[in-house]
Design an enzyme around this catalytic site. Structure first.
Site, PDB file in Angstrom:
ATOM      1  N   ASP A   1      -4.477  -5.514  10.665  1.00  0.00           N
ATOM      2  CA  ASP A   1      -4.915  -4.322   9.923  1.00  0.00           C
ATOM      3  C   ASP A   1      -4.792  -3.043  10.721  1.00  0.00           C
ATOM      4  O   ASP A   1      -4.800  -1.945  10.166  1.00  0.00           O
ATOM      5  CB  ASP A   1      -6.402  -4.461   9.564  1.00  0.00           C
ATOM      6  CG  ASP A   1      -6.648  -5.484   8.496  1.00  0.00           C
ATOM      7  OD1 ASP A   1      -5.886  -5.522   7.531  1.00  0.00           O
ATOM      8  OD2 ASP A   1      -7.628  -6.249   8.639  1.00  0.00           O
TER       9      ASP A   1
HETATM   10  C1  BGC Z   1     -10.886  -4.142  12.194  1.00  0.00           C
HETATM   11  C2  BGC Z   1     -10.088  -5.249  11.641  1.00  0.00           C
HETATM   12  C3  BGC Z   1     -10.512  -5.445  10.247  1.00  0.00           C
HETATM   13  C4  BGC Z   1     -10.443  -4.165   9.462  1.00  0.00           C
HETATM   14  C5  BGC Z   1     -10.989  -4.382   8.097  1.00  0.00           C
HETATM   15  C6  BGC Z   1     -10.698  -2.921  11.364  1.00  0.00           C
HETATM   16  O1  BGC Z   1     -11.434  -1.883  11.896  1.00  0.00           O
HETATM   17  O2  BGC Z   1     -10.468  -3.930  13.502  1.00  0.00           O
HETATM   18  O3  BGC Z   1     -10.245  -6.426  12.372  1.00  0.00           O
HETATM   19  O4  BGC Z   1      -9.650  -6.347   9.653  1.00  0.00           O
HETATM   20  O5  BGC Z   1     -11.137  -3.143  10.077  1.00  0.00           O
HETATM   21  O6  BGC Z   1     -11.051  -3.260   7.315  1.00  0.00           O
HETATM   22  C1  NOJ Z   2      -9.893  -9.107   9.879  1.00  0.00           C
HETATM   23  C2  NOJ Z   2      -9.400  -9.137   8.477  1.00  0.00           C
HETATM   24  O1  NOJ Z   2     -10.359  -9.715   7.632  1.00  0.00           O
HETATM   25  C3  NOJ Z   2      -8.103  -9.903   8.392  1.00  0.00           C
HETATM   26  O2  NOJ Z   2      -7.607  -9.856   7.092  1.00  0.00           O
HETATM   27  C4  NOJ Z   2      -7.117  -9.342   9.365  1.00  0.00           C
HETATM   28  O3  NOJ Z   2      -5.927 -10.072   9.250  1.00  0.00           O
HETATM   29  C5  NOJ Z   2      -7.654  -9.345  10.770  1.00  0.00           C
HETATM   30  N1  NOJ Z   2      -8.893  -8.625  10.789  1.00  0.00           N
HETATM   31  C6  NOJ Z   2      -6.694  -8.746  11.792  1.00  0.00           C
HETATM   32  O4  NOJ Z   2      -6.625  -7.378  11.712  1.00  0.00           O
END
Ligand code: BGC
Ligand code: NOJ
Length: 809
Positions: free
Chosen positions: A488
């Site tokens: 993400d």
């Molecule tokens: C986090 C990710 C997460 C995302 C969800 C980010 O700030 O680092 O791990 O998947 O937010 O919105």
């Molecule tokens: C958490 C999110 O829920 C997942 O969808 C994503 O792939 C990981 N963070 C990595 O960013």
């Protein structure tokens, strides 16, 4: 250092001191009514949706952490001494014999003080929208005891976000009613009162409170409620401010006597066509809920309900049971990893100690991946989940990133543009078909974006998922990344056409030309899966195989860096995840997913990539996401570089990705490495370093701080993570090798050095297979009920049969 131990027979984790490094939580509820509960009784409850139907209030990020919960107070009416048997919220009262047993969908907390023992069992019975607190108080003194018992919950005004922010409204809207000893919380939910909560007690009440101010007293906290201190409830009725529920019961206990007091907290709805007379009156469907309340206050019902819950779990866990030479593997596979998979099914990423219940609903990619871990336990519910997810897909094949569990509608706040999302649907459906053989689901009509009249067969949704990628290829022929892919935080379209001007909107982000090698690998995996699905559906799947091959070629041509797979190309066409970069030279994700898609398996690239992972990314606490960590923010990379080195996506051990490497190692035949990586993350194997790990030792966490972090080895974000499903898949399907396929169950273990086999029971498509693997190599043939079968696929047997299989390895 440990803070408890596993009770394997009871399938419980027993915490033997309350001051765990962080609150260690558990979940109540299996279907519609849920709650989280910590080892000191903190937490909250909700009906279906932690944002929109929150029953009780919880204050995240509080000091101390984890105040707000299901508290019981005991008071010695002779001395005035009082305490909470769960330690919080009266931590200064010393307890003896504290013990918290987190079991499967229930928690028991017990302790003693001054010769009075109290044990509370919390659970939500199957098929009901309520929770039971069964409190047992024992007088261990040799004299009679005169005691008071107080319960307490603080009601949330339903919409948890509004509840935490909109005080100008909230301080005026709280409404309660007390009738026949039952406390009803009936605050309107903006439009109309269509639901309410109730809180009841099995004993005759000495009093009650529904106003927080009256119960606690002004300027007091839950550590010393005035009502408890004085031993008298105020019989208060809340008008606005903070409605609570508290019962006061007096108990006279002879020496050695135990008394059981039950409390029931529940959710109810008024009939849709309820006529309130006069309109707008305070009428609640009390006559509807009274019988339910009365039933669940009876000790026999509580016993049966609890036994039913235990049997439910026994049945689910029986689908896979293994006996291997490694106790930590058995414990996780047989109980805790499976349990966590079902919790992630229920919660997605909504409610935990780290997910506030108001932020993220059901993730499109998350829920599809969670499915890999729970489909064997609840196939019918997996089917419904697939249909719900697919119904949020757009006609373009694009997906809302998240949807709301209550409404099942795509969430516009977050929108779409995570270009990997649609592909996970293919993998989710593939896993479902392999487990169940239910090809009829492919013809099930499913709308786009929930629009009536737009229904097409589910299989068409899968085609559009793949089309979505092929419609969005970039300058190297690799898939465009959009806002981000699985990672993400890899936001590579941060620039607009006007250099230096950052993108603000999803629309703009879509327009960027940054490409993802990861989505390339994922596409190869999904297209191959689709070829198998198409074959089941009467086609030959050839075009998907061709598309997969073509993409695999592109990945090998533009995605290979010499010793590992590259990660991406940014908006300007610069490579990411390459030896050319100063930081972020190698990322874990493409090494895992490309090999899972089969890229590099024939020409040695896969082995090379995995060697690079071992050399550059592996640590004793797990494999970090990338190296070297980014030392500062870079607008062309986005959020990933905003994290301090070693945390989260910036070179943290992002546990979700580790099983991809375990699987890739197993695919290349390296059982030693696969299992070694597995044990580095296995929570039970890490139990002995709980003071370093700090999160619960019975479930996986999303992240463990990487080697660049000062707190290397410290876990965060336990419970709701794709880590649960993927580790379950890695150990059961690839290392132990018991793998559902479209045509049957394959037994293809890739075991570590020193193992000479293992045993497993697997219920698959209605048949029970008792499997014994003999030997340390790859399986050459099977003996099925005494008859020799070449290869390693068990042909489908009659449902209901018990089949004995020996696999010779
Ligand atoms: C986090 C990710 C997460 C995302 C969800 C980010 O700030 O680092 O791990 O998947 O937010 O919105
Ligand atoms: C958490 C999110 O829920 C997942 O969808 C994503 O792939 C990981 N963070 C990595 O960013």
């Amino acid at each position: 250092m440990r803070y408890g131990h596993f009770d394997d027979d009871q399938r419980e984790y027993v915490i033997d001191r309350p001051d765990t490094p962080l609150p260690w939580i558990n979940y109540l509820g299996t279907d519609a009514y849920f709650g989280i509960i910590s080892n000191t009784a903190g937490g909250y409850s909700f009906y279906r949706d932690a944002k929109l139907r929150r029953l009780t209030r919880y204050r995240y990020n509080n000091a101390p952490l984890d105040v707000g919960g299901r508290y019981v107070y005991v008071r010695d009416d002779e001395t005035g001494d009082y305490w909470s048997p769960s330690w919080q919220p009266t931590p200064e009262r010393e307890l003896t014999g504290y013990e918290c047993r987190h079991g499967l969908s229930y928690t028991k907390i017990a302790s003693s003080r001054g010769g009075i023992r109290a044990e509370t069992l919390y659970f939500a019975p199957l098929g009901e929208t309520l929770e039971v607190w069964r409190v047992r108080v024992t007088n261990d003194r040799d004299t009679a005891a005169a005691l008071s018992l107080f319960s307490s919950v603080e009601f949330c005004l339903w919409d948890a976000q509004d509840d935490a922010t909109n005080f100008q409204r909230n301080y005026s809207i709280g409404q309660v009613e007390v009738a026949d000893g039952v406390i009803y919380h009936k605050t309107e939910y903006r439009e109309r009162r269509d639901h309410f909560a109730y809180f009841a007690c099995s004993e005759e009440l000495a009093g009650f409170d529904t106003s927080r101010d009256a119960f606690l007293g002004a300027y007091r906290g839950y550590d010393r409620p005035a009502a408890v201190e004085n031993g008298v409830a105020g019989d208060s009725i809340a008008h606005g401010w903070q409605p609570i529920g508290s019962h006061h019961v007096r108990l006279a206990l002879a020496p050695g006597e135990t008394r059981e007091v039950n409390f029931v907290l529940g959710y109810a709805e008024n009939p849709k066509d309820a006529k309130f007379d006069p309109p707008g009156s305070q009428t609640l469907n009390k006559t509807g809920v009274r019988p339910v309340i009365e039933r669940w206050l009876r000790p026999e019902t509580v016993e049966q309900g609890f036994a039913g819950l235990r049997a439910y779990w026994d049945d689910l866990l029986e689908k896979i049971q293994v006996r291997t030479p490694d106790g930590d593997t058995d414990r996780m596979v047989n109980v805790w990893n499976a349990y966590q998979c079902l919790v992630t099914f229920n919660m997605s990423r909504s409610a935990s100690l780290y997910e506030s219940g108001i932020g993220r609903g059901m993730g499109f990619r998350d829920s599809n991946q969670d499915l890999l871990g729970f489909v064997h336990m609840v196939p019918e519910r997996a089917r419904q989940r697939i249909l719900d997810i697919a119904a949020t897909q757009k006609e373009t094949g694009g997906a809302y990133h998240q949807y709301q569990p209550l409404t099942k509608r795509g969430n516009n706040d977050i929108g779409e543009g995570f270009n990997d999302d649609p592909l996970w649907l293919v993998l989710g459906v593939g896993a479902y078909l392999k487990e169940t053989g239910d090809t009829a689901i492919l013809d099930q009509p499913v709308p786009f974006d929930n629009a009536p009249g737009s229904e097409v067969p589910l299989v068409e949704h899968l085609r559009r998922s793949l089309r979505y990628t092929l419609d969005r290829l970039g300058p190297h022929g690799l898939p465009l990344i959009g806002r981000a892919d699985w990672n993400d935080c890899l936001n590579l379209n941060c620039f607009s056409d006007t250099p230096g001007e950052p993108f603000q909107t999803t629309e703009n982000a879509h327009g960027g030309v940054a490409e993802s090698v990861f989505i390339g690998g994922l596409f190869v995996l999904a297209a191959k899966e689709m070829a198998g699905i198409a074959a089941l559906h009467g086609g030959d799947g050839e075009k998907y195989r061709v598309a997969a091959e073509k993409m695999a070629g592109t990945v090998a041509e533009h995605g290979w860096d010499g010793a590992w797979f590259r990660r991406a190309y940014d908006f300007h066409g610069n490579v990411i995840g390459s030896g050319e970069n100063d930081e972020g030279q190698i990322f874990i994700e493409p090494q895992g997913i490309c090999v899972l898609g089969g890229v590099g398996l024939d020409d040695g690239l896969a082995v090379k990539a995995l060697d690079s992972v071992a050399e550059r990314l592996a640590t004793p606490h797990g494999i970090v996401l990338q190296q070297p960590a980014y030392s500062g923010y870079r607008i062309e990379l986005g959020e990933i570089s905003s994290y301090p080195p070693g945390y989260k996506e910036n070179a943290g051990i992002f546990c979700h990705t580790n099983p991809w490497i375990m699987i890739a190692e197993a695919m290349t035949g390296n059982g030693d490495r696969a299992f070694d990586y597995y044990r580095r993350l296995n929570p039970s194997a890490r139990e002995a370093i709980s003071e370093v790990h700090r999160c619960e030792p019975y479930v996986y966490a999303q992240m463990i701080a990487g080697k660049d972090a000062p707190t290397h080895g410290e876990a965060k974000n336990s419970w709701l993570s794709g880590t649960a499903a993927w580790n379950f898949v890695a150990i059961t399907q690839w290392i132990l090798g018991i793998r559902p396929e479209f045509t049957g169950l394959r037994v293809d273990p890739v075991l570590p050095e020193g193992w000479t086999g293992f045993e497993a029971t697997r219920r698959f498509r209605g048949t029970t297979y008792q499997i014994r693997v003999v030997g340390a190599g790859r399986v050459t043939h099977l003996e099925i009920d005494g008859a020799r079968v070449e290869g390693n696929v068990i042909p489908l047997a009659e449902p209901g049969a018990v089949v004995r299989v020996t696999a010779f390895a």
